[in-house]
Write a protein that holds these residues in place. Structure first.
Motif, PDB file in Angstrom:
ATOM      1  N   LEU A  20       0.550  -8.604  -2.811  1.00  0.00           N
ATOM      2  CA  LEU A  20      -0.861  -8.683  -3.174  1.00  0.00           C
ATOM      3  C   LEU A  20      -1.531  -7.319  -3.010  1.00  0.00           C
ATOM      4  N   LEU A  21      -1.132  -6.590  -1.973  1.00  0.00           N
ATOM      5  CA  LEU A  21      -1.758  -5.299  -1.696  1.00  0.00           C
ATOM      6  C   LEU A  21      -0.889  -4.161  -2.237  1.00  0.00           C
ATOM      7  N   GLU A  22      -0.266  -4.420  -3.375  1.00  0.00           N
ATOM      8  CA  GLU A  22       0.598  -3.425  -3.993  1.00  0.00           C
ATOM      9  C   GLU A  22      -0.102  -2.075  -4.101  1.00  0.00           C
ATOM     10  N   GLN A  23      -1.390  -2.136  -4.459  1.00  0.00           N
ATOM     11  CA  GLN A  23      -2.161  -0.917  -4.641  1.00  0.00           C
ATOM     12  C   GLN A  23      -2.157  -0.049  -3.376  1.00  0.00           C
ATOM     13  N   VAL A  31      -0.268   4.581  -0.346  1.00  0.00           N
ATOM     14  CA  VAL A  31       0.119   5.220   0.917  1.00  0.00           C
ATOM     15  C   VAL A  31       1.488   5.874   0.763  1.00  0.00           C
ATOM     16  N   LEU A  32       2.404   5.186   0.073  1.00  0.00           N
ATOM     17  CA  LEU A  32       3.733   5.766  -0.140  1.00  0.00           C
ATOM     18  C   LEU A  32       3.619   7.078  -0.911  1.00  0.00           C
ATOM     19  N   ARG A  33       2.731   7.105  -1.915  1.00  0.00           N
ATOM     20  CA  ARG A  33       2.556   8.337  -2.680  1.00  0.00           C
ATOM     21  C   ARG A  33       2.033   9.452  -1.792  1.00  0.00           C
ATOM     22  N   GLN A  34       1.054   9.110  -0.923  1.00  0.00           N
ATOM     23  CA  GLN A  34       0.438  10.143  -0.079  1.00  0.00           C
ATOM     24  C   GLN A  34       1.441  10.738   0.899  1.00  0.00           C
ATOM     25  N   ILE A  35       2.392   9.919   1.372  1.00  0.00           N
ATOM     26  CA  ILE A  35       3.387  10.496   2.281  1.00  0.00           C
ATOM     27  C   ILE A  35       4.642  10.903   1.505  1.00  0.00           C
ATOM     28  N   ARG A  36       4.456  11.158   0.222  1.00  0.00           N
ATOM     29  CA  ARG A  36       5.512  11.706  -0.659  1.00  0.00           C
ATOM     30  C   ARG A  36       6.730  10.801  -0.744  1.00  0.00           C
ATOM     31  N   LEU A  37       6.496   9.512  -0.709  1.00  0.00           N
ATOM     32  CA  LEU A  37       7.580   8.561  -0.939  1.00  0.00           C
ATOM     33  C   LEU A  37       7.260   7.718  -2.158  1.00  0.00           C
ATOM     34  N   GLY A  38       6.495   8.296  -3.069  1.00  0.00           N
ATOM     35  CA  GLY A  38       6.065   7.556  -4.256  1.00  0.00           C
ATOM     36  C   GLY A  38       7.229   6.928  -4.998  1.00  0.00           C
ATOM     37  N   ALA A  39       8.387   7.579  -4.935  1.00  0.00           N
ATOM     38  CA  ALA A  39       9.554   7.054  -5.648  1.00  0.00           C
ATOM     39  C   ALA A  39       9.926   5.664  -5.140  1.00  0.00           C
ATOM     40  N   PHE A  43       8.151  -1.816  -6.798  1.00  0.00           N
ATOM     41  CA  PHE A  43       7.106  -2.496  -7.561  1.00  0.00           C
ATOM     42  C   PHE A  43       7.376  -2.373  -9.054  1.00  0.00           C
ATOM     43  N   THR A  44       7.288  -3.489  -9.747  1.00  0.00           N
ATOM     44  CA  THR A  44       7.387  -3.488 -11.195  1.00  0.00           C
ATOM     45  C   THR A  44       6.168  -4.199 -11.756  1.00  0.00           C
ATOM     46  N   ARG A  45       5.488  -3.562 -12.653  1.00  0.00           N
ATOM     47  CA  ARG A  45       4.273  -4.151 -13.230  1.00  0.00           C
ATOM     48  C   ARG A  45       3.378  -4.718 -12.131  1.00  0.00           C
ATOM     49  N   ARG A  46       3.088  -3.955 -11.094  1.00  0.00           N
ATOM     50  CA  ARG A  46       2.235  -4.308  -9.968  1.00  0.00           C
ATOM     51  C   ARG A  46       2.798  -5.445  -9.116  1.00  0.00           C
ATOM     52  N   ALA A  47       3.993  -5.924  -9.429  1.00  0.00           N
ATOM     53  CA  ALA A  47       4.570  -7.014  -8.636  1.00  0.00           C
ATOM     54  C   ALA A  47       5.758  -6.488  -7.835  1.00  0.00           C
ATOM     55  N   LEU A  48       6.016  -7.153  -6.729  1.00  0.00           N
ATOM     56  CA  LEU A  48       7.148  -6.791  -5.892  1.00  0.00           C
ATOM     57  C   LEU A  48       8.417  -7.339  -6.555  1.00  0.00           C
ATOM     58  N   GLU A  49       9.450  -6.493  -6.649  1.00  0.00           N
ATOM     59  CA  GLU A  49      10.734  -6.985  -7.178  1.00  0.00           C
ATOM     60  C   GLU A  49      11.253  -8.119  -6.281  1.00  0.00           C
ATOM     61  N   TRP A  50      11.953  -9.066  -6.868  1.00  0.00           N
ATOM     62  CA  TRP A  50      12.353 -10.233  -6.066  1.00  0.00           C
ATOM     63  C   TRP A  50      13.236  -9.865  -4.891  1.00  0.00           C
ATOM     64  N   TRP A  51      14.104  -8.875  -5.112  1.00  0.00           N
ATOM     65  CA  TRP A  51      14.995  -8.505  -4.014  1.00  0.00           C
ATOM     66  C   TRP A  51      14.216  -7.758  -2.925  1.00  0.00           C
ATOM     67  N   ALA A  52      13.157  -7.010  -3.383  1.00  0.00           N
ATOM     68  CA  ALA A  52      12.342  -6.315  -2.386  1.00  0.00           C
ATOM     69  C   ALA A  52      11.560  -7.338  -1.562  1.00  0.00           C
ATOM     70  N   ALA A  53      11.082  -8.390  -2.243  1.00  0.00           N
ATOM     71  CA  ALA A  53      10.358  -9.446  -1.530  1.00  0.00           C
ATOM     72  C   ALA A  53      11.267 -10.071  -0.478  1.00  0.00           C
TER      73      ALA A  53
END
Lengths: 585, 263
Positions: free
Chosen positions: A170-173, A178-186, A192-202
């Motif tokens: 829900l808080l993908e944003q 935060v990941l981008r700011q600490i240079r882990l944007g990758a 995240f795919t299309r603002r949703a968490l991948e099923w395996w990541a969930a």
């Protein structure tokens, strides 16, 4: 099958059915059906539609276990009861779908459309899709019933894991930011795919939470033991350290968040400032003030009129810092003007009259009569920012506003704490408890209440001054009654009379849901914001009227007398001698 | 107890009237309390005893008559001003600040004797710190008047955790903390067992002898009245029907009639 209560299952089932029908009828399901949470199969709409079913299935056989009573046996009946509850909910939903499909009720319920039926039946149409509509709730209800079969700790882990997976999705944003700011944007791009968490990541998040949850519980206990240590000196030292830690966190935080999230948090700060002020009036002195926005408006307009280069009447162009004392002074004047006539009233009467005053102030600012000074409906525009050294803090740089808001909140929190722990704070508490007796014990009730009113007005005026510089233009429409109500809800939900409680309330309501006109983290819910506010308020009043984080005074009472008795007996004997000397007179 | 009499009148009441609707709770009461006295006010239920306290402490304005305290009329003053002038009271149906701690209950009662306002509180000036420490010490010292019952771990307990007898004691401590000259106790031993009653009877005398308070007691327990009073005043139907020493009053015809309900 002992312990299976058909009527109870049906009751929970129909409640679940009602929740689903309601979710569809207000359009929540349809609006969020295409917002995926877990890629590729679970959408926010489905979660909102179905979340109550496992709960209903669980509740259908949930008995409170009391000490000394035999715990009810677990078994097939739990599952059957859950299944029946789910089935009942599904049937309610099925009937609802058939009705919506057969009758056109869009004149009354605009959301009950053909598209809704399509979405509910997964495009299979009415007879075929009904199987789905009944079967899915039945299965979910059964899953809820099955929760009884696992141990309490496993159940807790499972639920916590599910909750966290949903929260991260829900808080993908926030997370990707935060990941981008600490240079882990990758990493964010991968999970995240299309603002949703991948099923395996969930699944990974859920597994991680389930594994760590027990350890985290221990940590919470340690932190609590650290903060509320029995030894007073150590408690003071520990709380200073934790305050410093929080401060350091607050200083680092805006660097981690992007400007969008900083903007959100700046709004939280603004409402927290007002919440702390209202907390003094409502939480400490016990006066229900529904016109609090009036002081906010006075602060904002004073700063606007004095600083704006295109101020309708004056051509002063003062700096924000010069206007601030005047804004505070005007808030005090407004506090005295409003406070003096209403202060002798009690309870509901006070609420109604302050509500009236709040509206009067807004209408005055809107009126033609004062338009030459305050601009009427056009308001005051081009309000400059806050000059700090060479820089200027204004709405276009939310990080600066955030730091400044933090500063003001710290000041407000200090003022609240210092007053609470003083002669005046004790007088307020006494007045809230019993006004007649407080007067009979020598407290000048009118003066003490007026003091509370004025302090509250000053903090709201401060908030208004910040608001003016942040937004840059002030209109009467920014000062609706809704603002007063939302600040009050922040105080109530957070925990009346408790400073950290108000902070929790502000972060949760303003940060996550959003303020009256400010978007929150769940900006998607903007349309349903007031519905959620209302539901939350009703829930809190029924279940937790003391708020999420009640004041220490109350939790100490709940911990009972024996703990403190033991602590006293364990003290070194020197203290007891002091007491004996006191006892001797 | 000779020596207490003959001093200056502390409280002098003339023709005090108070009615609620058609009921004359007080129908012209004249009364005088001298400095250093312990006076009991007795009378059957509904005689107007508590109304008398309520009018004297400013909870209700009197309909007529005058109340002089230390030579100054206190009619029309706010009840907080009356407390400040030096009259403190307890309530028949104990009215503590239940969610405040024992210590806070006594600390808050010193409000009218202390001065630090909002500015000093926010700036935490040395004056405020000193005054706060003083308030706390004085509160502890006042609570120690009741022996070990209200001290130690009790300080930080909410008042609602106290037993009934301790609540009554705390209420007296709270009234003492306003530093009054005149203490009005409304049925201080109601609901106490005989041992507690005996203990409190001793304390009422100590209130005068050690603390120098003048005391007016409303009481139904005749043994307490006999043991503590210098003088007894009997009210019935809002009128004073007798006054004098315990022995005088207890053999008075009118009093016996009022209590036994003769017509």
């Amino acid at each position: 099958m002992t312990g299976f209560d058909l009527r109870r299952s049906l009751r929970w089932g129909s409640i679940a059915g009602a929740v689903m029908v309601f979710t569809c009828a207000v359009g929540l399901f349809e609006a969020f059906e295409d917002r995926l949470l877990v890629y590729p199969f679970l959408s926010l709409g489905h979660v909102l539609l179905l979340w109550f079913l496992p709960l209903a299935g669980y509740q259908a056989t949930n008995e409170p276990v009391l000490e000394g009573m035999e715990a009810p046996s677990k078994g097939l009946h739990n599952v059957v009861a859950g299944l029946v509850a789910g089935l009942a909910g599904g049937i309610v939903m099925g009937v609802f779908t058939v009705v919506v499909d057969a009758l056109d009720v869009r004149d009354v319920f605009v959301r009950l459309s053909v598209r809704l039926v399509d979405l509910l039946t997964h495009g299979w149409g009415v007879p075929g899709g009904l199987v789905l509509i009944v079967a899915v709730p039945a299965l979910l209800g059964m899953a809820g019933g099955m929760l009884h079969l696992v141990s309490a700790s496993a159940r807790r882990r499972l639920i916590l894991a599910l909750e966290w997976a949903l929260v991260v999705a829900l808080l993908e944003q926030v997370f990707s930011q935060v990941l981008r700011q600490i240079r882990l944007g990758a990493v964010g791009d991968i999970i995240f795919t299309r603002r949703a968490l991948e099923w395996w990541a969930a699944l990974a998040v859920a597994a991680l939470v389930a594994l760590l949850s027990e350890r985290a519980r221990g940590g919470v206990g340690r932190i609590r033991g650290y903060l509320f240590a029995a030894d007073a000196a150590r408690r003071t030292r520990n709380s200073i350290w934790s305050a410093l830690a929080v401060l350091a966190f607050l200083i680092v935080l805006p660097q981690l968040l992007g400007s969008l999230l900083s903007e959100l948090l700046a709004n939280v700060g603004l409402f927290l400032l007002m919440g702390l002020g209202l907390n003094i009036v409502v939480g400490l002195a016990g006066m229900l003030d529904l016109g609090y926005v009036a002081f906010f408006a006075v602060g904002a307009y004073t700063v606007g009129v004095l600083t704006s280069p295109i101020s309708p009447r004056f051509d002063l162009e003062w700096s924000w810092w010069a206007a601030l004392p005047v804004a505070i002074l005007m808030s005090v004047v407004a506090g005295v003007l409003v406070g003096t006539p209403v202060i002798r009233m009690r309870g509901d009467y006070l609420a109604i009259v302050t509500l009236g005053f709040g509206e009067i102030v807004r209408i005055l600012f809107l009126s033609d009569w004062l338009a030459p000074t305050f601009g009427g409906a056009q308001g005051v525009r081009n309000v400059p920012g806050i000059p700090v050294g060479v820089a200027e803090i204004r709405g276009s740089q939310p990080v600066g506003v955030l730091y400044f808001a933090f500063g003001l909140v710290l000041v407000a929190a200090w003022v609240s704490w210092a007053l609470q722990e003083s002669r005046l704070g004790r007088a307020w508490t006494a007045i809230r408890e019993d006004e007649t007796v407080a007067a009979a014990m020598g407290i000048n009730v009118v003066r003490a209440k007026l003091n509370a009113f004025i302090v509250g007005a000053i903090l709201a005026g401060l908030g208004g001054a910040l608001f003016a510089a942040k937004v840059g233009s002030i209109f009467p429409s920014s000062f609706e009654l809704l603002v007063s109500i939302i600040v009050l809800v922040v105080v109530i939900v957070g925990g009346m009379g408790n400073i950290p409680g108000v902070a929790v309330g502000a972060v949760l309501l303003i940060g996550v849901l959003g303020g009256p006109t400010q978007p929150g983290l769940l900006a998607e819910f903007a349309e349903f914001k007031l519905l959620i506010y209302g539901a939350l308020l009703v829930f809190m009043m029924l279940r937790k009227p003391e708020g999420l984080l009640p004041s220490v005074r109350r939790s100490r009472e709940l911990r009972g007398e024996e703990l403190s008795q033991d602590a006293w007996l364990d003290r070194p004997s020197g203290d007891v001698e002091v007491d004996a000397r006191l006892a001797g007179g | 107890m000779p020596g207490w009499r003959g001093a200056e009148a502390m409280l002098e009441i003339g023709g005090l009237h108070k009615s609620f609707g058609g009921v004359h709770a007080l129908a012209g009461v004249d009364l005088r309390v001298d400095e250093g006295e312990i006076v009991s006010v007795i009378g059957p239920n509904g005689a107007g005893k508590t109304s008398f306290f309520n009018v004297v402490t400013g909870l209700y304005p009197p309909d007529g008559g005058d109340i002089m305290f230390e030579g100054r009329s206190i009619v029309g003053l706010e009840s907080s001003e009356i407390t400040e002038a030096g009259i403190a009271r307890t309530f028949q149906n104990v009215r503590l600040f239940l969610n405040m701690t024992v210590l806070e209950n006594v600390m808050v009662a010193q409000h009218c004797r202390t001065r630090a306002g909002a500015f000093r509180a926010v700036l935490r000036t040395p004056f405020l710190r000193r005054e706060e420490a003083e308030i706390e010490t004085r509160a502890k010292e006042t609570l120690a008047f009741f022996g070990t019952r209200l001290v130690g771990y009790r300080f930080d307990q909410p008042a609602l955790s106290l037993s009934y007898a301790n609540r009554r004691r705390l209420e007296i401590a709270r009234a003492m903390a306003t530093r009054p000259k005149l203490l009005l106790l409304d049925e201080p031993v109601a609901g106490m067992n005989p041992r507690e009653t005996a203990e409190l009877t001793g304390l009422i005398r100590k209130l005068r002898e050690e603390r120098g308070f003048t005391v007016v007691v409303i009481e139904h327990d005749m043994r307490v009245v006999r043991d503590v009073s210098d003088r007894v005043i009997v009210l019935d139907h809002g009128v004073k029907i007798a006054e004098g020493s315990y022995d005088d009053v207890s053999s008075n015809e009118a009093v016996i009639e009022a209590y036994l309900g003769g017509s």
